[in-house]
Design an enzyme around this catalytic site. Structure first.
Site, PDB file in Angstrom:
ATOM      1  N   HIS A   1      13.607  53.535  -3.918  1.00 47.70           N
ATOM      2  CA  HIS A   1      15.004  53.608  -3.500  1.00 47.70           C
ATOM      3  C   HIS A   1      15.297  52.493  -2.496  1.00 47.70           C
ATOM      4  CE1 HIS A   1      16.624  57.632  -4.949  1.00 47.70           C
ATOM      5  NE2 HIS A   1      15.444  57.494  -5.534  1.00 47.70           N
ATOM      6  N   GLY A   2      16.580  52.165  -2.348  1.00 43.60           N
ATOM      7  CA  GLY A   2      16.960  51.132  -1.389  1.00 43.60           C
ATOM      8  C   GLY A   2      16.567  49.744  -1.831  1.00 43.60           C
TER       9      GLY A   2
ATOM     10  N   ASP B   1      22.332  60.175  -9.524  1.00 46.34           N
ATOM     11  CA  ASP B   1      21.543  59.806  -8.350  1.00 46.34           C
ATOM     12  C   ASP B   1      21.821  60.744  -7.178  1.00 46.34           C
ATOM     13  OD1 ASP B   1      19.692  58.167  -7.073  1.00 46.34           O
ATOM     14  OD2 ASP B   1      21.209  56.763  -6.348  1.00 46.34           O
ATOM     15  N   HIS B   2      20.778  61.081  -6.428  1.00 45.72           N
ATOM     16  CA  HIS B   2      20.891  61.799  -5.144  1.00 45.72           C
ATOM     17  C   HIS B   2      21.872  62.965  -5.164  1.00 45.72           C
ATOM     18  CE1 HIS B   2      18.304  59.606  -2.394  1.00 45.72           C
ATOM     19  NE2 HIS B   2      18.705  58.488  -2.969  1.00 45.72           N
TER      20      HIS B   2
ATOM     21  N   HIS C   1      18.597  52.923   2.199  1.00 43.78           N
ATOM     22  CA  HIS C   1      19.814  52.648   1.441  1.00 43.78           C
ATOM     23  C   HIS C   1      20.705  51.697   2.236  1.00 43.78           C
ATOM     24  CE1 HIS C   1      18.787  56.810  -0.162  1.00 43.78           C
ATOM     25  NE2 HIS C   1      18.632  55.994  -1.182  1.00 43.78           N
ATOM     26  N   GLY C   2      21.405  50.825   1.522  1.00 43.24           N
ATOM     27  CA  GLY C   2      22.267  49.857   2.192  1.00 43.24           C
ATOM     28  C   GLY C   2      21.596  48.495   2.291  1.00 43.24           C
TER      29      GLY C   2
ATOM     30  N   VAL D   1      19.312  50.024  -7.325  1.00 44.01           N
ATOM     31  CA  VAL D   1      20.122  48.992  -6.676  1.00 44.01           C
ATOM     32  C   VAL D   1      21.576  49.459  -6.686  1.00 44.01           C
ATOM     33  CG1 VAL D   1      20.759  46.564  -6.610  1.00 44.01           C
ATOM     34  CG2 VAL D   1      18.549  47.231  -7.573  1.00 44.01           C
TER      35      VAL D   1
ATOM     36  N   THR E   1      24.133  49.034  -3.244  1.00 46.66           N
ATOM     37  CA  THR E   1      24.991  48.337  -2.280  1.00 46.66           C
ATOM     38  C   THR E   1      25.168  46.869  -2.625  1.00 46.66           C
ATOM     39  OG1 THR E   1      24.209  49.847  -0.571  1.00 46.66           O
ATOM     40  CG2 THR E   1      25.341  47.853   0.163  1.00 46.66           C
TER      41      THR E   1
ATOM     42  N   SER F   1      18.386  47.158  -2.618  1.00 45.09           N
ATOM     43  CA  SER F   1      19.287  46.043  -2.295  1.00 45.09           C
ATOM     44  C   SER F   1      18.708  45.193  -1.184  1.00 45.09           C
ATOM     45  CB  SER F   1      20.663  46.581  -1.866  1.00 45.09           C
ATOM     46  OG  SER F   1      21.338  47.180  -2.942  1.00 45.09           O
TER      47      SER F   1
END
Length: 289
Positions: free
Chosen positions: A208-209, A82-83, A180-181, A231, A233, A211
């Protein structure tokens, strides 16, 4: 079965109107928990590791553990980096046995993003694995990549189409308002933008992101073309909180098995819930190569 490329898996998901859960794991127990969740629910699965985790554990250790899990499993499993912004790290992971990699050059100008992504695609095509790239800039924190909310840029649909055409990338993560987070409030997802990108781009799209996105928003994003949801965080929090609970009840505990088992159980339950949100439960058969 052996680890599989996520390309055909995600193409099947987009065509079938569901989404594959992609879970960042940082320990063997986290990996085992999400694999058990996939087995229990007959769901396709993408295991993910961040660059930080690759540096912490080593790509060969991660790939070996994922390979054992896939060989023991009846559901299709891919292993994704990832990333990653570093071409050399991507090549290390490909050599170790990863079946999907993300080149994140979204901080660079468009032409540089295209050039680096195309370079990764050429390397990945030689061994038949998936490449994911990002256009726009997803806000929040992912390992050492930090994008302030003010700097987050949403992807342009026409630019997305041009990017895919120029790079040959297999999956695209467009910035559409997620971060993200954990969200401070309800995420402001641009669903109209997802729809317009999906109309112009044939490859599977990545959310993305993932969570903490409300159920209705996840389902709407999937219905518009999102075929993979990341998923991270939320899983770390669930896993860590379960360990904290053990020590709160017994501060003197010193047997890792006594706190890792409850953490695995909690994470497995959380992963199953995400698989349900994605509509992936029972869809393993649709994603087999």
């Amino acid at each position: 079965m052996a680890l599989v490329s996520s390309t055909s898996m995600l193409e099947a998901a987009r065509a079938g109107g569901f989404c594959v859960g992609a879970f960042n794991v940082h320990t063997l127990e986290m990996l085992q928990a999400v694999v058990e969740a996939a087995e229990e629910t007959n769901s396709p699965l993408i295991l993910q590791s961040t660059v930080g985790t690759v540096k912490h554990l080593g790509p060969d250790y991660i790939a070996a553990a994922a390979t054992v899990a896939a060989n023991r499993s009846s559901v299709p499993i891919a292993l994704h980096l990832d990333h990653c912004t570093d071409f050399n790290v991507i090549m290390q992971c490909i050599r170790a046995g990863y079946t999907s990699v993300m080149i994140d050059a979204s901080h660079d100008p468009f032409d540089q993003n295209v050039a680096l992504t195309r370079k990764v695609v050429e390397a990945a095509n030689a061994v038949g694995i998936n490449v994911e790239a990002e256009l726009g800039r997803v806000g929040g924190v992912e390992d050492d990549i930090v994008v302030d909310e003010r700097d987050a840029l949403l992807a342009d649909p026409d630019e997305c189409a041009r990017f895919v055409e120029l790079t040959g990338v297999h999956t695209l993560a467009p910035a559409i308002g997620t971060a993200h987070g954990i969200y401070k409030g309800e995420p402001n997802i641009d669903f109209d933008r997802i729809g317009r990108i999906a109309e112009k781009v044939a490859v599977p799209l990545v959310l993305h992101g993932g969570s903490g996105i409300p159920e209705a928003q996840v389902k709407k994003a999937v219905s518009l073309g999102m075929a993979k949801m990341n998923v991270a965080t939320e899983l770390r929090i669930v896993f860590s909180d379960a360990i904290k609970d053990v020590f709160a009840a017994n501060p003197a505990e010193n047997d890792p098995r006594k706190y890792m088992v409850p953490a695995k159980d909690a994470l497995r339950a959380a992963a199953i819930e995400k698989m349900r949100l994605c509509g992936a439960i029972g869809r393993a058969k649709d994603c087999r190569p």
